[in-house]
Design an enzyme around this catalytic site. Structure first.
Site, mmCIF file in Angstrom:
data_model
loop_
_atom_site.group_PDB
_atom_site.id
_atom_site.type_symbol
_atom_site.label_atom_id
_atom_site.label_comp_id
_atom_site.label_asym_id
_atom_site.label_seq_id
_atom_site.Cartn_x
_atom_site.Cartn_y
_atom_site.Cartn_z
ATOM 1 N N LEU A 17 0.900 -1.075 0.102
ATOM 2 C CA LEU A 17 -0.198 -0.071 0.150
ATOM 3 C C LEU A 17 0.965 1.266 0.060
ATOM 4 O O LEU A 17 0.371 2.266 -0.078
ATOM 5 C CB LEU A 17 -0.877 0.077 1.267
ATOM 6 N N THR A 63 11.670 -3.027 2.850
ATOM 7 C CA THR A 63 10.629 -3.710 3.470
ATOM 8 C C THR A 63 11.389 -5.448 3.473
ATOM 9 O O THR A 63 12.541 -5.390 3.322
ATOM 10 C CB THR A 63 9.567 -3.918 3.008
ATOM 11 N N LYS A 67 15.432 -5.185 5.233
ATOM 12 C CA LYS A 67 15.712 -4.053 6.196
ATOM 13 C C LYS A 67 17.316 -4.342 6.816
ATOM 14 O O LYS A 67 17.776 -3.423 7.197
ATOM 15 C CB LYS A 67 14.704 -4.208 7.325
ATOM 16 N N ASP A 103 9.445 2.303 11.799
ATOM 17 C CA ASP A 103 8.333 1.448 12.219
ATOM 18 C C ASP A 103 7.826 1.597 13.633
ATOM 19 O O ASP A 103 6.756 1.841 13.887
ATOM 20 C CB ASP A 103 8.742 0.318 11.905
ATOM 21 N N GLY A 130 11.534 -9.225 14.234
ATOM 22 C CA GLY A 130 11.953 -8.141 13.768
ATOM 23 C C GLY A 130 11.222 -6.680 14.461
ATOM 24 O O GLY A 130 11.380 -5.686 14.538
ATOM 25 N N LEU A 216 -0.310 -5.542 15.075
ATOM 26 C CA LEU A 216 0.497 -5.072 14.086
ATOM 27 C C LEU A 216 0.145 -5.246 12.598
ATOM 28 O O LEU A 216 0.336 -4.739 11.674
ATOM 29 C CB LEU A 216 2.063 -5.423 14.036
ATOM 30 N N TYR A 218 -2.480 -6.053 9.447
ATOM 31 C CA TYR A 218 -3.872 -5.394 9.049
ATOM 32 C C TYR A 218 -4.503 -6.469 7.891
ATOM 33 O O TYR A 218 -3.703 -7.299 7.550
ATOM 34 C CB TYR A 218 -3.894 -4.278 8.610
HETATM 35 P P1 NDP Z 1 9.562 -11.844 11.970
HETATM 36 O O1 NDP Z 1 9.585 -13.077 11.047
HETATM 37 O O2 NDP Z 1 10.790 -11.365 12.452
HETATM 38 O O3 NDP Z 1 8.925 -12.583 13.673
HETATM 39 C C1 NDP Z 1 7.749 -13.423 13.573
HETATM 40 C C2 NDP Z 1 7.296 -13.199 15.104
HETATM 41 O O4 NDP Z 1 6.121 -13.882 15.238
HETATM 42 C C3 NDP Z 1 8.267 -14.285 15.950
HETATM 43 O O5 NDP Z 1 8.349 -13.760 17.528
HETATM 44 C C4 NDP Z 1 7.618 -15.644 15.940
HETATM 45 O O6 NDP Z 1 7.842 -16.457 16.997
HETATM 46 C C5 NDP Z 1 6.191 -15.165 16.066
HETATM 47 N N1 NDP Z 1 5.504 -16.606 15.382
HETATM 48 C C6 NDP Z 1 5.175 -16.606 14.139
HETATM 49 N N2 NDP Z 1 4.446 -17.736 13.995
HETATM 50 C C7 NDP Z 1 3.891 -17.898 15.171
HETATM 51 C C8 NDP Z 1 2.652 -18.744 15.792
HETATM 52 N N3 NDP Z 1 2.238 -19.550 14.988
HETATM 53 N N4 NDP Z 1 2.590 -18.754 16.977
HETATM 54 C C9 NDP Z 1 3.226 -18.028 17.743
HETATM 55 N N5 NDP Z 1 4.441 -17.215 17.263
HETATM 56 C C10 NDP Z 1 4.467 -17.019 16.335
HETATM 57 O O7 NDP Z 1 8.480 -11.137 11.681
HETATM 58 P P2 NDP Z 1 8.277 -9.384 11.658
HETATM 59 O O8 NDP Z 1 8.453 -9.363 13.274
HETATM 60 O O9 NDP Z 1 8.880 -8.441 10.954
HETATM 61 O O10 NDP Z 1 6.637 -9.176 11.620
HETATM 62 C C11 NDP Z 1 5.711 -9.559 12.591
HETATM 63 C C12 NDP Z 1 4.130 -9.063 12.101
HETATM 64 O O11 NDP Z 1 3.955 -7.564 12.145
HETATM 65 C C13 NDP Z 1 4.204 -9.510 10.592
HETATM 66 O O12 NDP Z 1 2.825 -10.023 10.443
HETATM 67 C C14 NDP Z 1 4.263 -8.082 10.100
HETATM 68 O O13 NDP Z 1 3.346 -8.206 8.513
HETATM 69 C C15 NDP Z 1 3.570 -7.075 10.932
HETATM 70 N N6 NDP Z 1 4.337 -5.850 10.547
HETATM 71 C C16 NDP Z 1 3.377 -4.827 10.686
HETATM 72 C C17 NDP Z 1 3.973 -3.649 10.158
HETATM 73 C C18 NDP Z 1 2.897 -2.392 10.003
HETATM 74 O O14 NDP Z 1 3.173 -1.394 9.614
HETATM 75 N N7 NDP Z 1 1.769 -2.548 10.406
HETATM 76 C C19 NDP Z 1 5.451 -3.218 10.323
HETATM 77 C C20 NDP Z 1 6.188 -4.524 10.502
HETATM 78 C C21 NDP Z 1 5.687 -5.709 10.691
HETATM 79 P P3 NDP Z 1 9.479 -17.355 17.091
HETATM 80 O O15 NDP Z 1 10.548 -16.552 17.463
HETATM 81 O O16 NDP Z 1 9.199 -18.310 18.066
HETATM 82 O O17 NDP Z 1 9.667 -17.818 15.689
#
Ligand code: NDP
Length: 275
Positions: A17, A63, A67, A103, A130, A216, A218
């Site tokens: 977007l 993105t 990053k 972010d 992240g 986080l 949407y």
């Molecule tokens: P990462 O891949 O870096 O981290 C993923 C996280 O989710 C980890 O903590 C992981 O746990 C956890 N996780 C994934 N699947 C599961 C599950 N089934 N059950 C429990 N925990 C789970 O992703 P990001 O941190 O970069 O992104 C996280 C979310 O935030 C994404 O969906 C992204 O789209 C959204 N986001 C939104 C933004 C916005 O502007 N609105 C900006 C940035 C991100 P583990 O460590 O155990 O693997």
């Protein structure tokens, strides 16, 4: 005046977007800009970014999965990007490229807009990836009373809490250690589980009766958490405002002008396409 040349690098970017958001910011402020999505990853990023510079590029967003790689192309790195070990915004200044990360401050801007200032509040964050790492610095700047991070991989939450321990009261652990948590005011859902995986084991009992949740995610990725919140009679916001907030702060870095979020959010929510 000259058209400001901007781009988004990452993969996937087709459904991003961001081009739409920045086109609207440009219209709103009367700044002529050309913002394009460039799909690339890994070794392709270097040459694509070099071509962008040659073509007169002045600013960019990065993105997933670029990053971290972004840290390597800037001459100056802002504290927020250094702490998060991730760059989402690049700007070309006289002394070279500056990297920043908007972010976490974008989320704070949206929480402010929603009247959900974390100052003095008890905050429970689910996820330690992240995005969580990027959010933590700006969150702790607001001085919450307590921040607890729960993550599927316990060590990751512990490491994140340890890294920020000098900035406030931060505790990290696994879901199996959450047993007697209670009284949290704000629940931040920062896992990527909404993208087709089961939600982590959340409990209403962790939260105060008047607690509010912020996801986080949407769009369709927000659905599973929104459904859980609605079953728990918990008010919940999606992360579209964070996306617009981080974009507004990037736009300000490029132009010196902070655009208004509300009209852009309203347009995105009503599914309008840019005129
Ligand atoms: P990462 O891949 O870096 O981290 C993923 C996280 O989710 C980890 O903590 C992981 O746990 C956890 N996780 C994934 N699947 C599961 C599950 N089934 N059950 C429990 N925990 C789970 O992703 P990001 O941190 O970069 O992104 C996280 C979310 O935030 C994404 O969906 C992204 O789209 C959204 N986001 C939104 C933004 C916005 O502007 N609105 C900006 C940035 C991100 P583990 O460590 O155990 O693997």
């Amino acid at each position: 005046s000259q058209t400001l040349k901007l781009a988004l690098f990452g993969d996937p970017v087709e459904h991003s977007l961001s081009p739409e958001i920045h086109r609207r910011f440009g219209q709103q402020t009367g700044i002529a800009l050309d913002y394009r999505a460039v799909r690339c990853r890994g070794e392709d990023f270097g040459p694509r970014f070099a071509a962008f510079i040659v073509a007169g590029g002045r600013g960019a967003n990065l993105t997933v999965p670029l990053k971290q790689a972004g840290l390597g192309v800037c001459q100056q790195v802002a504290a927020a990007a250094r702490t998060a070990r991730a760059v989402n915004t690049l700007v070309r200044r006289e002394d070279g490229w500056h990297g920043d990360n908007t972010d976490g401050s974008g989320l704070m801007l949206d929480l402010q807009r929603l009247g959900l200032d974390p100052a003095g509040k008890r905050v429970l964050m689910i996820g330690a990836g992240g995005a969580a790492a990027g959010v933590l610095g700006p969150l702790l700047d607001r001085q919450p009373a307590l921040t607890v991070i729960l993550n599927r991989t316990r060590e990751r939450a512990e490491a994140l809490a340890q890294k920020f321990a000098h900035r406030g009261v931060v505790i990290g652990g696994g879901f199996d250690q959450a047993g007697d948590l209670n009284g949290f005011d704000l629940l931040i859902q920062a896992t990527s589980s909404g993208h087709g995986q089961a939600l982590p084991p959340l409990e209403r009992g962790w939260l105060d009766a008047r607690a509010v949740a912020y996801d986080l995610n949407y769009g369709p990725a927000h659905r599973p958490f929104a459904d859980w919140c609605s079953r728990q009679s918990l008010v919940c916001h999606d992360g579209l405002g964070m996306l617009v907030g981080q974009a507004a702060l990037a736009f300000e870095i490029w132009t010196g002008r902070r655009p208004q979020m509300d009209p852009v959010l309203a347009a995105l929510r009503s599914g309008q396409t840019a005129p």
